[in-house]
Design a protein around this motif. Structure first.
Motif, short mmCIF file in Angstrom:
data_model
loop_
_atom_site.label_atom_id
_atom_site.label_comp_id
_atom_site.label_asym_id
_atom_site.label_seq_id
_atom_site.Cartn_x
_atom_site.Cartn_y
_atom_site.Cartn_z
N ALA A 122 85.65 -41.08 -1.24
CA ALA A 122 85.12 -41.88 -0.10
C ALA A 122 85.47 -41.18 0.72
O ALA A 122 84.06 -40.65 2.52
CB ALA A 122 86.03 -43.25 0.30
N ALA B 263 89.66 -42.07 -5.89
CA ALA B 263 88.26 -42.64 -5.47
C ALA B 263 88.13 -42.25 -3.88
O ALA B 263 87.75 -42.83 -3.55
CB ALA B 263 89.02 -44.28 -6.34
N SER C 194 79.74 -39.99 -11.75
CA SER C 194 80.73 -38.41 -10.73
C SER C 194 80.84 -37.60 -11.40
O SER C 194 80.67 -36.23 -11.03
CB SER C 194 81.45 -39.50 -10.32
OG SER C 194 82.69 -38.92 -11.62
N THR D 31 83.71 -47.70 -7.86
CA THR D 31 82.87 -46.96 -7.00
C THR D 31 82.00 -46.48 -7.43
O THR D 31 81.36 -46.72 -7.78
CB THR D 31 84.17 -45.61 -7.88
OG1 THR D 31 83.59 -44.95 -9.05
CG2 THR D 31 85.37 -45.76 -7.51
N TRP E 3 94.97 -44.13 -0.39
CA TRP E 3 93.29 -44.11 -0.77
C TRP E 3 92.65 -42.77 0.73
O TRP E 3 92.56 -42.60 0.78
CB TRP E 3 93.28 -45.78 -0.02
CG TRP E 3 91.15 -46.07 0.24
CD1 TRP E 3 90.88 -45.59 1.00
CD2 TRP E 3 90.82 -45.67 -0.65
NE1 TRP E 3 89.37 -45.97 0.89
CE2 TRP E 3 89.17 -46.38 -0.32
CE3 TRP E 3 90.50 -46.13 -2.12
CZ2 TRP E 3 87.79 -46.15 -0.99
CZ3 TRP E 3 88.74 -46.02 -2.87
CH2 TRP E 3 88.07 -46.19 -2.30
#
Length: 337
Positions: free
Chosen positions: A257, A253, A331, A284, A224
């Motif tokens: 962010a 993901a 998205s 998400t 991440w």
């Protein structure tokens, strides 16, 4: 006070059937009538009967266990993959031993030796980065049936279960082109594996087929945090890509962010698409477009291939490939002009 084990003979006497019939029920044989099976299974449950696997191993020269080695347990993809393996192997009354190589070949070799020591009947392996091409041959020399899955080394060296990532990447790129994107970047992992090669092959092919431009390839560690850090690299690309296709959902993901931290709204300012379609994709913000690769189905295929190999060691090498499916969410759903 020692607990006395319930025997098949005792169950047979209560059920009014032969010991051989009870044995067939225990082994899930299709030769037993359904009403008889239900009666015997109820009696076994009432008596808390547990099959003596150790005795079965001595009789059949089989441990009734198989080993599964994956490169990490952080990615939920491998959890779903394992569930598919266990479901199929459970039907064959086998226990699955799971190990995490952490993408380290030395650790992978240690695990394989431990599996040999425990007498597993076969192995499903997702090879660690840097695995030598001769490993399948070495394992075959040990007399240990092997199925590779998700990644592979060697050329048609073993049975293989995976997904068609070339086609999956093609679905994603065509979707983005249909939404008006012409400059598409790819966020990849740095690990050199067949999985990476297949995705990049699909990316190059899809760009050539659609006429879209290569917006650049950025590499990140599979985490991440690594994906978040890659956001600024992607925004700084001189090609100014309007869409980013990611190696998997974990990177997608994290990237989303990171884009938000940089003041860029995924789905509005840049389209983002993942690969795998894990439950994470719907959690998400915004919900992530992803290409479903059905890891549980891949795991089930790997288990079936291993069961086939155990039953017939000389069977021809076989491949089981899952077809991808595009899942469109916010998205990437907007039109780009």
């Amino acid at each position: 006070m020692a607990h006395k084990k319930v025997t098949l003979a005792e169950i047979a006497k209560i059920a009014g059937v032969s010991r051989a019939t009870v044995s067939l029920v225990v082994r899930n044989s299709p030769l037993v009538a359904e009403h008889t099976r239900r009666k015997v299974e109820q009696i076994m449950a009432d008596l808390d009967y547990v099959r003596d696997i150790g005795a079965a191993r001595l009789r059949n020269n089989s441990s009734r266990t198989i080993g599964v080695i994956v490169p990490n347990l952080v990615n939920a993809f491998f959890t779903e993959f394992l569930s598919g393996v266990e479901e199929v192997m459970g039907l064959d009354d086998r226990v699955v031993l799971l190990a995490n190589s952490r993408d380290d070949t030395a650790r992978q070799d240690q695990i394989l030796q431990r599996f040999r020591g425990h007498g597993v009947d076969g192995v499903i392996l997702c090879p660690a980065q840097g695995t030598a091409a001769d490993l399948p041959g070495r394992i075959r020399g040990w007399g240990l049936p092997l199925v590779q899955s998700l990644r592979e080394v060697g050329t048609d060296a073993t049975d293989y279960a995976g997904a068609d990532y070339v086609a999956g990447v093609g679905l994603a790129v065509r979707h983005l082109v249909e939404r008006g994107h012409r400059r598409i970047a790819f966020l990849s992992v740095s690990a050199r594996t067949s999985a990476r090669e297949e995705r990049l092959k699909g990316f190059a092919r899809a760009l050539a087929e659609t006429g879209a431009e290569d917006g650049g390839i950025v590499e990140a560690e599979l985490s991440w945090e690594g994906a978040m850090r890659s956001a600024r690299q992607i925004l700084a690309l001189p090609t100014a890509p309007t869409a980013i296709l990611c190696f998997n959902d974990v990177l997608a993901a994290g990237l989303m962010a990171g884009l938000r931290q940089a003041g860029c709204q995924p789905g509005r300012d840049r389209a983002v698409v993942g690969l795998d379609d894990l439950p994470l994709a719907e959690l998400t913000y915004p919900p992530m477009t992803s290409v479903a690769m059905q890891p549980a189905a891949i795991g089930a295929n790997a288990a079936r291939l291993l069961a086939r190999r155990l039953a017939d060691p000389d069977a021809p090498i076989s491949r089981a490939i899952v077809r991808p499916a595009l899942r469109i969410r916010e998205s990437s759903a907007g039109e780009w002009c």
